[in-house]
Design an enzyme around this catalytic site. Structure first.
Site, short mmCIF file in Angstrom:
data_model
loop_
_atom_site.label_atom_id
_atom_site.label_comp_id
_atom_site.label_asym_id
_atom_site.label_seq_id
_atom_site.Cartn_x
_atom_site.Cartn_y
_atom_site.Cartn_z
NE ARG A 1 66.38 -9.34 2.39
CZ ARG A 1 66.68 -8.49 3.49
NH1 ARG A 1 66.21 -7.33 3.49
NH2 ARG A 1 67.18 -8.82 4.35
NE ARG B 1 60.41 -4.08 4.16
CZ ARG B 1 61.14 -3.75 4.91
NH1 ARG B 1 60.58 -2.88 5.92
NH2 ARG B 1 62.33 -3.62 5.01
NE ARG C 1 56.66 -9.09 7.50
CZ ARG C 1 56.54 -8.74 8.89
NH1 ARG C 1 55.39 -9.10 8.99
NH2 ARG C 1 57.20 -8.31 9.65
CG ASP D 1 66.26 -13.15 8.11
OD1 ASP D 1 66.00 -12.08 7.19
OD2 ASP D 1 67.08 -12.94 9.12
CE1 TYR E 1 71.43 -7.83 11.87
CE2 TYR E 1 72.80 -9.50 10.49
CZ TYR E 1 71.94 -8.28 10.54
OH TYR E 1 72.08 -7.65 9.46
O1 1CP Z 1 64.05 -12.63 -1.72
C1 1CP Z 1 64.53 -12.90 -0.83
O2 1CP Z 1 65.92 -12.86 -1.00
C2 1CP Z 1 64.02 -12.96 0.40
C3 1CP Z 1 64.54 -13.93 1.59
C4 1CP Z 1 65.33 -13.22 2.35
C5 1CP Z 1 67.07 -13.27 2.72
C6 1CP Z 1 67.87 -14.04 1.65
C7 1CP Z 1 65.26 -12.33 3.37
C8 1CP Z 1 63.84 -12.06 3.96
N1 1CP Z 1 66.33 -12.22 4.21
C9 1CP Z 1 67.34 -12.74 3.66
C10 1CP Z 1 68.87 -12.62 4.15
C11 1CP Z 1 69.30 -11.70 5.28
N2 1CP Z 1 68.63 -10.96 6.22
C12 1CP Z 1 70.64 -10.71 4.99
C13 1CP Z 1 71.31 -11.14 4.15
C14 1CP Z 1 71.36 -10.70 2.89
C15 1CP Z 1 71.42 -8.97 2.97
O3 1CP Z 1 72.42 -8.67 3.38
O4 1CP Z 1 70.41 -8.41 2.57
C16 1CP Z 1 70.66 -10.15 6.35
C17 1CP Z 1 71.58 -9.24 6.64
C18 1CP Z 1 69.48 -10.35 7.06
C19 1CP Z 1 68.92 -9.71 8.47
C20 1CP Z 1 67.65 -8.71 8.19
N3 1CP Z 1 66.51 -9.36 7.96
C21 1CP Z 1 67.51 -7.40 8.48
C22 1CP Z 1 68.54 -6.52 8.99
C23 1CP Z 1 69.38 -6.04 7.93
C24 1CP Z 1 70.47 -5.01 8.55
O5 1CP Z 1 70.73 -3.89 8.06
O6 1CP Z 1 70.90 -5.24 9.75
C25 1CP Z 1 66.10 -7.22 8.53
C26 1CP Z 1 65.58 -5.98 8.74
C27 1CP Z 1 65.51 -8.73 8.12
C28 1CP Z 1 64.08 -8.74 7.63
C29 1CP Z 1 63.78 -9.24 6.43
N4 1CP Z 1 64.15 -10.39 5.94
C30 1CP Z 1 63.57 -10.70 4.75
C31 1CP Z 1 62.89 -9.63 4.28
C32 1CP Z 1 61.97 -9.56 3.09
C33 1CP Z 1 62.91 -8.97 5.47
C34 1CP Z 1 62.02 -7.67 5.61
C35 1CP Z 1 61.08 -7.57 6.65
C36 1CP Z 1 59.57 -7.35 6.20
O7 1CP Z 1 59.01 -7.73 5.53
O8 1CP Z 1 58.81 -6.94 7.37
#
Ligand code: 1CP
Length: 343
Positions: A23, A27, A36, A73, A149
């Protein structure tokens, strides 16, 4: 000469180990929040190559990580299969849940590549635009984690629906996993064709399964994914991240065929050095909250991790993604600490 990130799979680096942070785009960066804001629809943001390329590059400009991770994502896969997926402000992902084989039949692999074309375009453009010493990381969610999910319909703490379905009707739940293995293999293979130089498989919720279930829903599908990827791209390194796997990290490494394994922060580094590192590269594992705290406590932890792991095949990372509360200056401190590090 091989890029530092890719050379790390061959043996310990002679200078500083390479690093990137899960990540690293997100944010905690004001420039991310600014871009964003341009769209309220998070998936649309992921499918906009201009925006996705830009936010992938943002952390590299500040901190010069050795790896750039494609901005997307894990939930683009259920979306591309035809399940309804949206991200709600403050609530996270919301999906129309799939709770039976009957409902699974509504999904289809037919439109996969068409639907994911903008992500492939992002990969292709990034492979042109990242600095020449930086490695492009493609990724996907692992079948188990994505299935949670799809079945729960949202993020979860206890995964009751997925875990009960998996135990009550392994054949039915196995059909969900099979579709995900097919889609995810295709997706990662295509990322490799478009310029991803390494891929990471995120199994963020692997740690909630018992040993038997872990073998069936984490190890088996991941081994199949690795096999299919290697058939097309024998030299594309695959990193697995079975978060929370505990001592099962060892079986995961032995039985999936991954080239690298990403450690969550609970894994003792000496154990990882002795048991895992002789078998593959290890990546990790600073606690993401220690990065929020920063300062000398962070330096002490980094020291401990480097002392244990930098003598072998090693890429530095966190144990889980950067959280929004993280001060950007602490990431700068971390990057400088690594650059100044010497054995
Ligand atoms: O720099 C990076 O790593 C960005 C790319 C990236 C990756 C590799 C994002 C952007 N998401 C992910 C993978 C991801 N998404 C995972 C696996 C890694 C981890 O465990 O963190 C998972 C579980 C998700 C699912 C997800 N995406 C959630 C739910 C999390 C949960 O607790 O159930 C959420 C809220 C997101 C949104 C998201 N994805 C990525 C970002 C930067 C965001 C935040 C949203 C935003 O900017 O509004």
């Amino acid at each position: 000469m091989k890029k530092a990130f890719l050379a790390a799979f061959d043996g310990p680096s002679r200078t500083q180990p390479p690093f990137w942070l899960m990540r690293q785009a997100g944010r905690y960066l004001p420039e991310y929040r600014k871009i964003r804001k341009q769209t309220s629809n998070f998936l649309e943001f992921c499918y906009s190559p201009d925006l996705a390329v830009e936010v992938t590059l943002q952390p590299l400009r500040r901190y010069g990580m050795d790896g750039a991770i494609l901005f997307s994502d894990i939930l683009v896969i259920p979306d591309a299969l035809g399940q309804s997926v949206r991200f709600e402000e403050g609530r996270g992902p919301v999906l129309e849940p799939i709770r039976s084989v009957e409902q699974l039949k509504a999904l289809s692999l037919d439109g996969l590549h068409r639907h994911l074309a903008p992500v492939y375009e992002t990969v292709e453009r990034l492979s042109q635009e990242i600095p020449k010493e930086t490695t492009l990381i493609g990724f996907a969610g692992a079948p188990w984690t994505v299935a949670t999910y799809m079945v729960e319909g949202h993020g979860s703490k206890d995964y009751v629906e997925s875990r009960t379905w998996a135990v009550r009707d392994p054949e039915g739940f196995g059909a969900v996993i099979d579709v995900l293995v097919d889609a995810t293999a295709e997706y990662l293979i295509e990322q490799g064709r478009r310029g991803a130089e390494v891929v990471q498989i995120f199994d963020s919720w692997a740690g909630v399964l018992s040993e038997t279930e872990f073998r069936r829903w984490v190890i088996e599908p991941t081994a199949e994914l690795v096999k299919r990827i290697k058939k097309i791209h024998p030299n594309l390194p695959v990193i697995g991240f079975p978060k929370g796997a505990g001592v099962l990290y060892e079986a995961y490494v032995k039985e999936t065929g991954v080239d690298g394994v990403s450690l969550d922060s609970t894994v003792p580094v000496e154990w990882a050095a002795n048991v895992l590192q002789p078998q593959c590269l290890v990546q990790g594992n600073l606690d993401n909250l220690i990065l929020v705290a920063g300062g000398s406590a962070m330096e002490r932890e980094m020291e401990r991790i480097f002392d244990a792991l930098a003598g072998g095949r090693f890429i530095f990372n966190l144990g889980h993604g950067i959280i929004p509360q993280t001060p950007p200056e602490h990431v700068a401190h971390l990057a400088k600490w690594i650059r100044d590090w010497s054995k």
